[in-house]
Design a protein around this motif. Structure first.
Motif, mmCIF file in Angstrom:
data_model
loop_
_atom_site.group_PDB
_atom_site.id
_atom_site.type_symbol
_atom_site.label_atom_id
_atom_site.label_comp_id
_atom_site.label_asym_id
_atom_site.label_seq_id
_atom_site.Cartn_x
_atom_site.Cartn_y
_atom_site.Cartn_z
ATOM 1 N N GLN A 16 -11.745 -78.047 6.529
ATOM 2 C CA GLN A 16 -10.880 -77.760 7.664
ATOM 3 C C GLN A 16 -9.575 -77.215 7.102
ATOM 4 O O GLN A 16 -9.106 -77.657 6.045
ATOM 5 N N ALA A 75 -8.503 -67.533 8.471
ATOM 6 C CA ALA A 75 -8.613 -68.878 9.032
ATOM 7 C C ALA A 75 -7.234 -69.298 9.531
ATOM 8 O O ALA A 75 -6.208 -68.935 8.952
ATOM 9 N N GLU A 76 -7.218 -70.065 10.626
ATOM 10 C CA GLU A 76 -5.973 -70.608 11.155
ATOM 11 C C GLU A 76 -6.007 -72.135 11.097
ATOM 12 O O GLU A 76 -7.074 -72.742 10.981
ATOM 13 N N ASP A 79 -8.813 -74.860 11.980
ATOM 14 C CA ASP A 79 -10.147 -74.256 12.029
ATOM 15 C C ASP A 79 -11.106 -75.098 11.193
ATOM 16 O O ASP A 79 -10.775 -75.505 10.080
ATOM 17 N N ARG A 80 -12.274 -75.339 11.739
ATOM 18 C CA ARG A 80 -13.328 -76.021 10.988
ATOM 19 C C ARG A 80 -14.302 -74.962 10.485
ATOM 20 O O ARG A 80 -14.717 -74.085 11.254
ATOM 21 N N CYS A 81 -14.642 -75.072 9.210
ATOM 22 C CA CYS A 81 -15.509 -74.071 8.580
ATOM 23 C C CYS A 81 -16.534 -74.774 7.699
ATOM 24 O O CYS A 81 -16.417 -75.967 7.411
ATOM 25 N N ARG A 103 -16.704 -69.879 9.962
ATOM 26 C CA ARG A 103 -16.016 -70.731 10.944
ATOM 27 C C ARG A 103 -17.028 -71.279 11.927
ATOM 28 O O ARG A 103 -18.116 -70.724 12.083
ATOM 29 N N LYS C 53 -2.791 -75.562 17.802
ATOM 30 C CA LYS C 53 -2.675 -74.429 18.727
ATOM 31 C C LYS C 53 -1.598 -74.696 19.786
ATOM 32 O O LYS C 53 -0.753 -73.846 20.073
#
Lengths: 145, 145, 145, 145
Positions: A16, A75-76, A79-81, A103, C53
């Motif tokens: 993450q 990615a921000e 974000d889960r990747c 992602r 966010k």
């Protein structure tokens, strides 16, 4: 790079993106991808029995020859990747791991590779390393069934 | 914390804040200060002869007991700063280093401390550590003249 | 520090120690604990609706006033841990988060705290921050039921 | 990659390898090289007038397209090195920086490159980026004389 010609198992390493991994542009600071690649490779080896504990006990290591990454989309924060990793080439004493960062919405964020030596510390952890021949037994552990 | 009651030498460790050390707020990501503290302590010990090479050869280490930092003003990208470090307390097997981070315009950005054990690896690097009595000879090296 | 006098919910943030988070002693490089604390605080706020966010959209941030950590036992590579986080104090415009890092065998590895301001960017992300009064509504979100 | 066909100025960015940048093998953790590359690129741009402050004020950024590195010899703790950086290619909206990491004894430790877009935030820092045509004026700043 040949796609999985060795029919390698797929390692899946969840990550993450955290506040501190982002830069003032509000997106991932790119060396973070390489930190993830490194951790994903250790995770892939742990999955076949070469845990960190065993690597240390047997004086094994896997230093890098080279690494590269293409950045497709940023990615921000939060974000889960997944880092999806496979061994795509075995050399005499080295191997190549290919990584994809995806992602959770399925977007490919980055892809790259690491070339590593399979090495042993001559005199225990921290001492000089020597490349070791990669055995058929080692390769077999990574074969998808 | 007593201010330099031991008349310790002052270590000066120059740092600069880089893009990747900043967060999406555009200022320093705070664990960076602790990375700087750690490097500043190693630099202080190197200045009196305990270089990384010597520490390694003599199986010495200085693991942390605790650390703290107050954040006074945020560092921004490309700010040049100094970490000013002193030993402010010697215990039997431990010591306290006080650090101040000062920007080149003289602004104090952060101040904090680390408490560390003076330890030795029982069986070489990576093996368990044991605290060592701190000798008068060691303390004398840090005495300002 | 008063233990949960506010009856705060408990945030649980899973982490694993990676090769690159360790130092030449083979154990966790201590600023890693603070990276975990920071991510755990963001996770705690996300759990009550203040996701990254939303924080960004509402120009909110939570810069640090101070942070500290006691190191009880060293984490080793591939150790799985939880960061357990609670808000233990609410001030007018600031708050204190207490964190405990517990390994999966139940061992407490580290504990510490962060004091943070509840702030708003005056002119969007990256601009100067101003502390905001903490409302009863905000505090209520963190109340354990 | 063509060697300096553009006769680019050489950026020289001094670095030192710290305890926390090393891994349990006692050598540099490889993403550290990429952290150095990033900082070296910012330093190269600052040298011709594009400081971090100016980049921020003009809403400019230089996100990555790809990056790679070959690792020739391992850096050890307290090694002093230089990152030597040049622009080796200018595209319409992108450019390539080549980096070499050289230890003070002259040994080449690593070499690699970054491909970056010359971009502008459409709505201030943190907002989406758009590639900008690279002007002759910009290129001229990097010309060695």
């Amino acid at each position: 790079m040949a796609e999985n010609e060795f029919n390698s198992i797929l390692g899946v390493f969840p990550v993450q993106l955290h506040w501190g991994d982002c830069d003032p542009a509000g997106i991932i600071f790119y060396p973070t991808y390489f930190r993830w690649f490194d951790a994903a490779t250790w995770s892939l080896f742990a999955a076949v029995g070469y845990t960190a504990k065993r690597m240390r006990a047997e004086h094994l290591a896997m230093p890098l020859v080279c690494a590269d990454c293409e950045f497709k989309a940023p990615a921000e924060q939060q974000d889960r990747c997944e880092v999806r990793s496979r061994i795509v080439r075995w050399g005499g004493k080295s191997f190549v791991v290919k990584h994809e960062v995806v992602r959770e919405d399925g977007t490919l964020l980055a892809q790259g590779s690491e070339t590593r030596v399979w090495g042993r510390y001559l005199n225990g952890p921290g001492s000089p390393l020597k490349g070791q021949p990669i055995s058929e037994e080692l390769k077999a552990l990574f074969k998808a069934r």
